[in-house]
Design a protein around this motif. Sequence first.
Motif: not given
Length: 373
Positions: A299-317, A332-339
């Motif tokens: 899922d995160m790979e698909a999200s990164a593709d939609a954002l042009g390959g950016v994988k820096e950070v995700v906000a947890y739903p 998936a290669g993500f470095d950070m996540a915000r809670t």
Amino acid sequence: MGTMTRALARIAMVGAALSLLAVTGCATEVVPASTPVAETTTPTPTPMPLTAAEQLLADAGDPAACAVSFVLDGTTLDPQLQTQDALYSLLPIPRADGRVFAGWYADTTAATAASADPAANAGNPATRVNGADLVACTAQQTTLYGAWTTPEAVTAENARVPLLMYHQFTDKPGGEEGWLRGNFAYVEDYRAHMHHIKDGAFYLPTWDELSAFIDGVLFLPDHAVIITDDDADPTWLTMAAPINEQLQLMATSFDITGDGVAEQNRFILPRSHTHNMHTAGANGKGQMVNLTPAEIAADMEASADALGGVKEVVAYPFGHHDERSKEGLRAAGFDMARTIEQGYVSVGSDKLALPCIRINFGMGVADLTELIG
């Protein structure tokens, strides 16, 4: 003709030539027919080789391109191609044993001052330059000057970086009705918040800077803040984000990319709020704590593709996360996540469980000042 006759003829010819010389005063050099006449040519000058920055521009062939060169004691860095009038993208963050990078600056004077006191001018937009600033060049080139400081300076500063979390917005001073009322910030409160950050010269770190700060290799001032919004809601796009554009304040919009990526202005960083995991799973909690690590990574790979390959950070739903969530993000290669946990980011914070400062309806500038200074 006899031999004597030919000799007399030659004598006569020589005599005639001498007579002509006596009359004209000119001598003519007789060049043997077998001797070539040399031609005079102008040598072609050897062109000066292009500098590395000039070569970048030549290869780009883009009038909007800007070649950025870097000057930093003890480090050699290649120039970088940026785009004029857009935010700087991924400026280098050098690392060196026993040193801490103190940022890029517009001139040598500011860089020298930052080495002596890195907190003094960190938030001054005329000095420290980062991805919150627009690229401006002269003749398609510019130079940035780096500064070093010490690990002791980082310890003494003891910076705590707040990640502000907004959601939806309303133009009603009395707010919205319903159980999500607290999610809706009054847009004029938001405008006042942004003016407070702008007028207070807060430093706005990029996500790669925050990561390096957590590692202890980049100095951030305690007077720093990151502005974020969840969901890329239409009220964010039409009410709040234009304020950031007007004030030229960088913010991050966490977008659920499976619904389509929202078009954002140049001061907004689109980042992932997952692709299709912003729904409840079998246990009533978010999919981040229901799916397998492999499913999360896909899922995160698909999200990164939609954002042009950016994988820096995700906000947890919903803020839901556990070890499987972290495993999936790493895969998936993500470095950070915000809670959604309340708190501040410091050196050594868990990059895959970053806390935030939630902004609720009714919070004015006094409330924000109490939280971030």
